[in-house]
Design a protein around this motif. Structure first.
Motif, PDB file in Angstrom:
ATOM      1  N   GLN A 194       0.781  -1.119  -0.189  1.00 33.28           N
ATOM      2  CA  GLN A 194      -0.034  -0.054   0.062  1.00 33.28           C
ATOM      3  C   GLN A 194       0.789   1.327   0.004  1.00 33.28           C
ATOM      4  O   GLN A 194       0.758   2.322   0.701  1.00 33.28           O
ATOM      5  N   ARG A 195       2.150   1.414  -0.887  1.00 40.96           N
ATOM      6  CA  ARG A 195       2.715   2.309  -1.104  1.00 40.96           C
ATOM      7  C   ARG A 195       2.445   2.943  -2.356  1.00 40.96           C
ATOM      8  O   ARG A 195       2.456   2.286  -3.470  1.00 40.96           O
ATOM      9  N   GLU A 196       2.718   4.160  -2.339  1.00 45.48           N
ATOM     10  CA  GLU A 196       2.619   5.115  -3.789  1.00 45.48           C
ATOM     11  C   GLU A 196       3.926   5.237  -4.295  1.00 45.48           C
ATOM     12  O   GLU A 196       4.157   5.255  -5.576  1.00 45.48           O
ATOM     13  N   LEU A 197       4.745   5.457  -3.571  1.00 46.94           N
ATOM     14  CA  LEU A 197       6.135   5.822  -3.928  1.00 46.94           C
ATOM     15  C   LEU A 197       7.198   5.064  -2.918  1.00 46.94           C
ATOM     16  O   LEU A 197       7.208   4.957  -1.698  1.00 46.94           O
ATOM     17  N   VAL A 198       8.086   4.389  -3.662  1.00 42.32           N
ATOM     18  CA  VAL A 198       9.279   3.485  -2.895  1.00 42.32           C
ATOM     19  C   VAL A 198      10.582   4.359  -3.197  1.00 42.32           C
ATOM     20  O   VAL A 198      10.843   4.607  -4.452  1.00 42.32           O
ATOM     21  N   MET A 199      11.204   4.618  -2.193  1.00 45.76           N
ATOM     22  CA  MET A 199      12.518   5.173  -2.633  1.00 45.76           C
ATOM     23  C   MET A 199      13.814   4.054  -1.980  1.00 45.76           C
ATOM     24  O   MET A 199      13.600   3.858  -0.886  1.00 45.76           O
ATOM     25  N   ILE A 200      14.658   3.834  -3.109  1.00 47.41           N
ATOM     26  CA  ILE A 200      15.615   2.910  -2.502  1.00 47.41           C
ATOM     27  C   ILE A 200      17.247   3.885  -2.146  1.00 47.41           C
ATOM     28  O   ILE A 200      17.575   4.763  -2.996  1.00 47.41           O
ATOM     29  N   ALA A 201      17.353   3.570  -1.052  1.00 53.18           N
ATOM     30  CA  ALA A 201      18.723   4.316  -0.417  1.00 53.18           C
ATOM     31  C   ALA A 201      19.489   3.179   0.160  1.00 53.18           C
ATOM     32  O   ALA A 201      20.234   3.675   1.154  1.00 53.18           O
ATOM     33  N   VAL A 202      19.581   1.921  -0.293  1.00 54.66           N
ATOM     34  CA  VAL A 202      20.443   1.082   0.489  1.00 54.66           C
ATOM     35  C   VAL A 202      21.787   1.492  -0.027  1.00 54.66           C
ATOM     36  O   VAL A 202      21.952   2.023  -1.051  1.00 54.66           O
TER      37      VAL A 202
END
Ligand code: UDX
Ligand code: UDX
Length: 436
Positions: free
Chosen positions: A76-84
């Motif tokens: 249920q997310r609209e935006l996913v930000m990858i910062a690994v």
């Protein structure tokens, strides 16, 4: 927006805190259980000015959450930000396994239309590969390359007042989402393709590395032929085409980005048959700046066997507790390899933990480190070092050798106090005395 930030390192935590501050509902997820437990109890795993307060405020107001379970956090997310992290892997190529793990989970666990923003530094071509993988059987994903240019120590300030923002977007929908998300920031914005956006991050960091190695090359030449490199750097930097930033000579660059990203460009060039000697030299000069310090110690002290060296400053720069690729690590290891002992002090770094990896003696304070040492080396320009009682330091040293790797002190003042000093101002610098 309902946002998931993956990775609770410098970039992830700062992004999560700022996005929550702007009113979004943010879950920050990390696979390091200890880190998440700390964050849930209000402790920050990194030292970063202003971040603790911002994170605490948004947690207590219910907009910022920390989780370990990636699958759950992605629902249920609209935006996913990858910062690994994308640490250096084989041959200098970044290790992308963490990024791909997130992308695979995203495909399996998410529902609905999702904008995937890649903040982690990834090689040119990664966004395209990610998009091909995600779009394979469905078109509900938009992939955006959004490199981050924040510096540790001033991360929040840099995030809120960037020189520019860069987005690699292939659809007008993705462009609109980025414009909405960052609408409160006033700065030039570049919308470009994925490849250019990915290259901008590497090219920027390698250029900063280049400036530092360039001024160190000039410093080394000035040391031989005469001239004050501080004045030279100022005179060069005042040319607006060059600019004064990143012309501070000294022991060179460290940290999680400049060395790794320069190496990644070297690897990219070599794999593609493009001449990257310039960047190889940038890295070589940077390495030699570290070696140079140990050579000076050996030269003046007549070898390091049984000698104690005080090392002041362990982090790769001030106002951070990060020791990744810090010059101090290379220098302490070399001192130990040559039979010397090192007593080290840093105001923020966890010295006990680090000394279990590299067996130096953790000191209580700078004076404790210096007590009975044959020389003192300054490797980080922490503000508190500039206020040290140098007369007291001189008195505590067995031999008055001071190497100022970050140009903290005025060489004339050191000389007046009776130090044999080496800094990066070559005018009155070395008067070699033998301590043999
Ligand atoms: C960022 C970028 O993401 C990196 O690509 C860039 O080159 C430098 O800036 P940073 O925030 O400094 O990295 O990284 P770090 O402090 O190492 O944090 C990464 C986090 O990701 C860590 O907390 C780690 O536990 C987490 N992680 C790593 C995951 O959550 N999942 C993984 O599979 C791997
Ligand atoms: C860098 C980039 O500046 C930032 O834009 C990017 O997002 C991440 O990488 P950071 O690693 O936090 O940021 O540190 P930075 O301030 O760039 O310093 C890097 C290293 O260069 C430090 O070890 C610093 O001591 C050294 N340095 C910097 C010099 O030796 N001389 C200088 O003139 C400037």
């Amino acid at each position: 927006m309902r946002i998931c930030v993956v990775g609770a390192g410098y970039v992830g935590l700062v992004s999560a805190a700022v996005l929550a501050e702007w009113g979004h509902d943010v879950t920050c997820v990390d696979n390091d259980e200890e880190k998440i437990a700390q964050l849930q109890s209000g402790v920050l795993p990194v030292y970063e000015d202003g971040l603790l307060e911002m994170a605490a405020r948004n947690r207590s107001e219910g907009r910022l959450h920390f989780r370990v379970d990636l699958a759950q956090a992605l629902t249920q997310r609209e935006l996913v930000m990858i910062a690994v992290g994308t640490p250096a892997g084989k041959n200098g190529n970044p290790d992308l396994s963490a990024v791909w793990n997130v992308v695979k989970s995203l495909k399996e666990c998410s529902t609905g239309q999702i904008t995937l923003v890649i903040k982690s530094t990834v090689p040119v071509g990664t966004c395209e590969a990610v998009a091909e993988f995600l779009y394979h059987d469905e078109e509900r994903f938009d992939v955006v390359s959004a490199p981050e240019f924040l510096r540790q120590g001033t991360a929040i300030r840099d995030y809120l007042a960037p020189d520019r923002m860069v987005f690699g977007c292939q659809t007008s929908r993705a462009k609109q989402v980025m414009q909405d998300l960052f609408r409160s920031l006033e700065c030039p914005v570049i919308f470009t393709d994925w490849h250019s956006s990915e290259m901008i991050k590497y090219a920027a960091n390698a250029f900063l590395a280049l400036k530092i190695s360039y001024i160190n090359l000039i410093a080394n030449l000035s040391e031989k032929v005469g001239g004050n490199v501080q004045d030279v750097a100022q005179g060069v930097g005042l040319d607006r085409r060059i600019g004064p930033a990143f012309l501070k000579p000294g022991v060179g660059f460290g940290g999680s980005c400049l060395p790794k990203d320069t190496r990644a460009l070297v690897a990219l060039g070599e794999e593609n048959g493009v001449n990257v000697w310039l960047l190889r030299d940038v890295l070589q000069i940077n390495f030699e700046q570290r070696v140079h310090i140990v050579k000076k110690l050996e030269e003046v002290l007549g070898g390091l066997e049984g000698k104690k060296i005080a090392v002041l400053g362990l982090s790769f720069k001030p106002n951070t507790g990060d020791v990744r690729e810090a010059p101090a690590l290379t220098i302490i290891s070399r001192i130990l390899e040559r039979g010397g002992k090192a007593a080290a002090y840093d105001p923020v770094v966890d010295m006990e933990a680090l000394s279990r990896e590299i067996p130096f003696i953790p000191a209580l304070d700078p004076y404790d480190a210096v007590s009975g040492a044959h020389a003192v080396v300054f490797l980080t320009e922490w503000g508190e070092f500039a206020k040290l009682d140098l007369r007291r330091i001189r008195g505590l040293l067995k031999f008055p050798l001071l190497i100022d790797g970050r140009h903290i002190f005025d060489p004339q003042a050191l000389k007046a106090l009776g130090f044999v000093s080496q800094s990066y101002d070559s005018r009155p610098v070395l008067e070699f005395m033998s301590a043999k």
